[in-house]
Motif scaffolding. Structure first.
Motif, PDB file in Angstrom:
ATOM      1  N   ARG A   4       0.822  -1.197   0.000  1.00  0.00           N
ATOM      2  CA  ARG A   4       0.000   0.000   0.000  1.00  0.00           C
ATOM      3  C   ARG A   4       0.861   1.254   0.000  1.00  0.00           C
ATOM      4  O   ARG A   4       2.037   1.219   0.361  1.00  0.00           O
ATOM      5  N   GLN A   5       0.241   2.357  -0.371  1.00  0.00           N
ATOM      6  CA  GLN A   5       0.947   3.626  -0.327  1.00  0.00           C
ATOM      7  C   GLN A   5       1.349   3.895   1.111  1.00  0.00           C
ATOM      8  O   GLN A   5       0.542   3.764   2.033  1.00  0.00           O
ATOM      9  N   GLY A   6       2.602   4.244   1.299  1.00  0.00           N
ATOM     10  CA  GLY A   6       3.102   4.488   2.641  1.00  0.00           C
ATOM     11  C   GLY A   6       2.641   5.823   3.195  1.00  0.00           C
ATOM     12  O   GLY A   6       2.148   6.695   2.482  1.00  0.00           O
ATOM     13  N   VAL A   7       2.802   5.946   4.504  1.00  0.00           N
ATOM     14  CA  VAL A   7       2.527   7.203   5.186  1.00  0.00           C
ATOM     15  C   VAL A   7       3.869   7.751   5.652  1.00  0.00           C
ATOM     16  O   VAL A   7       4.574   7.108   6.439  1.00  0.00           O
ATOM     17  N   PHE A   8       4.242   8.905   5.131  1.00  0.00           N
ATOM     18  CA  PHE A   8       5.517   9.542   5.449  1.00  0.00           C
ATOM     19  C   PHE A   8       5.250  10.719   6.376  1.00  0.00           C
ATOM     20  O   PHE A   8       4.425  11.579   6.064  1.00  0.00           O
ATOM     21  N   VAL A   9       5.922  10.750   7.510  1.00  0.00           N
ATOM     22  CA  VAL A   9       5.686  11.763   8.535  1.00  0.00           C
ATOM     23  C   VAL A   9       6.972  12.549   8.775  1.00  0.00           C
ATOM     24  O   VAL A   9       8.014  11.964   9.061  1.00  0.00           O
ATOM     25  N   VAL A  10       6.871  13.861   8.659  1.00  0.00           N
ATOM     26  CA  VAL A  10       8.005  14.750   8.917  1.00  0.00           C
ATOM     27  C   VAL A  10       7.816  15.364  10.307  1.00  0.00           C
ATOM     28  O   VAL A  10       6.687  15.566  10.760  1.00  0.00           O
TER      29      VAL A  10
END
Length: 177
Positions: free
Chosen positions: A135-141
């Motif tokens: 699945r599309q990842g979740v990228f957190v800054v």
């Protein structure tokens, strides 16, 4: 065994990655999806570093991976890639151990400069292990993650992406029965 196995690749016991996994676990429970969390910290460092594939410390982990219908992997990004501890743990898994499983990657980083780390470093390793439903990842800054007196909160846009990703996973698992 649990429907979803959550894997923390963070070398710190309390990190943004581990807090996001805890958040994901709670969200899945709210959707009545059983889950369990493991961390690279659950395994003897010597077994990971020396790639002791047959160590008894990995027996239960391999069984949990095999039994899970979906896996959520959270990792901090260091120098443009996921953690070495997570790589060592993934190396322990037998070939094709992720075949037929839905995989949701989550990555935390200090800057947008590492935005493609999920696609260019983590997903290829997961693919080698047989993952096809990535699945599309979740990228957190860092700037999207805010510590509060009671825990943390995510920026609204990020919260929406996170909720959508977890909701889609829950719907997929419910549809599969």
């Amino acid at each position: 065994m649990s429907d979803v196995l959550l894997i923390s690749g963070s070398p710190a016991p309390k990190s943004r990655s581990s807090l996001l996994l805890e958040f994901a676990a709670n969200a899945l429970e709210a959707w009545n999806v059983s889950n369990e969390t493991v961390s690279i910290l659950d395994f003897p460092a010597e077994d990971l570093i020396q790639a002791r594939y047959e160590s008894e410390s990995f027996t239960a982990f391999k069984a949990k991976v095999e039994a899970a219908r979906a896996i959520i992997i959270a990792t901090p990004i260091y120098k443009g890639s996921f953690t070495g501890g997570l790589k060592a743990l993934l190396d322990i898994l037998p070939q094709n151990s992720l075949r037929g499983k839905t995989i949701v990657p989550i990555a935390t980083a200090g800057t947008q400069a590492h935005l493609l780390a999920i696609d260019y470093s983590l997903k290829p390793v997961l693919s080698v292990l047989g993952a096809t439903d990535l699945r599309q990842g979740v990228f957190v800054v860092d700037t999207q993650f805010h510590y509060t007196d009671t825990g943390f909160r995510l920026d609204d846009h990020l919260q929406e992406r996170f909720d959508t990703s977890l909701g889609r996973l829950a719907v997929t698992l419910k549809a599969q029965g």
